[in-house]
Design a protein around this motif. Structure first.
Motif, mmCIF file in Angstrom:
data_model
loop_
_atom_site.group_PDB
_atom_site.id
_atom_site.type_symbol
_atom_site.label_atom_id
_atom_site.label_comp_id
_atom_site.label_asym_id
_atom_site.label_seq_id
_atom_site.Cartn_x
_atom_site.Cartn_y
_atom_site.Cartn_z
ATOM 1 N N LEU A 175 -46.162 -40.421 -39.474
ATOM 2 C CA LEU A 175 -46.881 -41.416 -38.691
ATOM 3 C C LEU A 175 -45.919 -42.257 -37.860
ATOM 4 N N GLU A 176 -44.810 -42.659 -38.459
ATOM 5 C CA GLU A 176 -43.801 -43.425 -37.724
ATOM 6 C C GLU A 176 -43.196 -42.592 -36.592
ATOM 7 N N GLU A 177 -42.984 -41.305 -36.834
ATOM 8 C CA GLU A 177 -42.452 -40.406 -35.797
ATOM 9 C C GLU A 177 -43.430 -40.310 -34.623
ATOM 10 N N LEU A 178 -44.712 -40.190 -34.933
ATOM 11 C CA LEU A 178 -45.717 -40.130 -33.870
ATOM 12 C C LEU A 178 -45.691 -41.406 -33.034
ATOM 13 N N LYS A 179 -45.639 -42.552 -33.701
ATOM 14 C CA LYS A 179 -45.610 -43.832 -32.982
ATOM 15 C C LYS A 179 -44.331 -43.975 -32.156
ATOM 16 N N LYS A 180 -43.213 -43.565 -32.735
ATOM 17 C CA LYS A 180 -41.917 -43.705 -32.071
ATOM 18 C C LYS A 180 -41.855 -42.899 -30.773
ATOM 19 N N TYR A 181 -42.426 -41.690 -30.795
ATOM 20 C CA TYR A 181 -42.326 -40.806 -29.641
ATOM 21 C C TYR A 181 -43.606 -40.737 -28.805
ATOM 22 N N ALA A 182 -44.547 -41.651 -29.061
ATOM 23 C CA ALA A 182 -45.747 -41.729 -28.219
ATOM 24 C C ALA A 182 -45.310 -42.087 -26.802
ATOM 25 N N GLY A 183 -45.754 -41.312 -25.849
ATOM 26 C CA GLY A 183 -45.386 -41.569 -24.459
ATOM 27 C C GLY A 183 -44.268 -40.689 -23.959
ATOM 28 N N SER A 184 -43.499 -40.090 -24.874
ATOM 29 C CA SER A 184 -42.444 -39.174 -24.432
ATOM 30 C C SER A 184 -42.712 -37.763 -24.976
ATOM 31 N N GLN A 185 -42.865 -37.639 -26.265
ATOM 32 C CA GLN A 185 -43.110 -36.321 -26.858
ATOM 33 C C GLN A 185 -44.598 -36.106 -27.156
ATOM 34 N N PHE A 186 -45.300 -37.194 -27.470
ATOM 35 C CA PHE A 186 -46.707 -37.116 -27.823
ATOM 36 C C PHE A 186 -47.536 -37.971 -26.880
ATOM 37 N N ASP A 187 -48.761 -37.537 -26.639
ATOM 38 C CA ASP A 187 -49.677 -38.281 -25.779
ATOM 39 C C ASP A 187 -50.008 -39.620 -26.445
ATOM 40 N N PRO A 188 -49.688 -40.735 -25.791
ATOM 41 C CA PRO A 188 -49.891 -42.040 -26.430
ATOM 42 C C PRO A 188 -51.357 -42.347 -26.752
ATOM 43 N N GLN A 189 -52.283 -41.881 -25.930
ATOM 44 C CA GLN A 189 -53.700 -42.127 -26.203
ATOM 45 C C GLN A 189 -54.145 -41.370 -27.453
ATOM 46 N N LEU A 190 -53.678 -40.146 -27.609
ATOM 47 C CA LEU A 190 -54.041 -39.363 -28.789
ATOM 48 C C LEU A 190 -53.405 -39.932 -30.050
ATOM 49 N N VAL A 191 -52.178 -40.409 -29.936
ATOM 50 C CA VAL A 191 -51.513 -41.026 -31.089
ATOM 51 C C VAL A 191 -52.305 -42.249 -31.536
ATOM 52 N N GLU A 192 -52.728 -43.068 -30.587
ATOM 53 C CA GLU A 192 -53.499 -44.266 -30.928
ATOM 54 C C GLU A 192 -54.795 -43.906 -31.656
ATOM 55 N N ILE A 193 -55.499 -42.900 -31.155
ATOM 56 C CA ILE A 193 -56.747 -42.456 -31.789
ATOM 57 C C ILE A 193 -56.464 -41.916 -33.185
ATOM 58 N N PHE A 194 -55.442 -41.107 -33.318
ATOM 59 C CA PHE A 194 -55.095 -40.513 -34.605
ATOM 60 C C PHE A 194 -54.741 -41.600 -35.627
#
Length: 52
Positions: free
Chosen positions: A17-36
């Motif tokens: 979860l921390e990895e997803l938040k850390k890389y939201a906007g670069s590696q992962f879609d920030p909108q999808l991370v927020e929803i997840f």
């Protein structure tokens, strides 16, 4: 991320979860991370409420 791979061990759910938040906007879609993240928080709440 939470499964073992030949090149690395599994992360805990909290680490993933921390990895997803850390890389939201670069590696992962920030909108999808927020929803997840919100979905996971809701699941945790409902699990806690069911045990009450």
């Amino acid at each position: 991320m939470t499964s073992d791979r030949p090149y690395r061990g599994a992360m805990s759910h909290e680490e993933a979860l921390e990895e997803l938040k850390k890389y939201a906007g670069s590696q992962f879609d920030p909108q999808l991370v927020e929803i997840f993240v919100r979905l996971l928080a809701g699941e945790r709440e409902s699990c806690t409420e069911e045990n009450v």
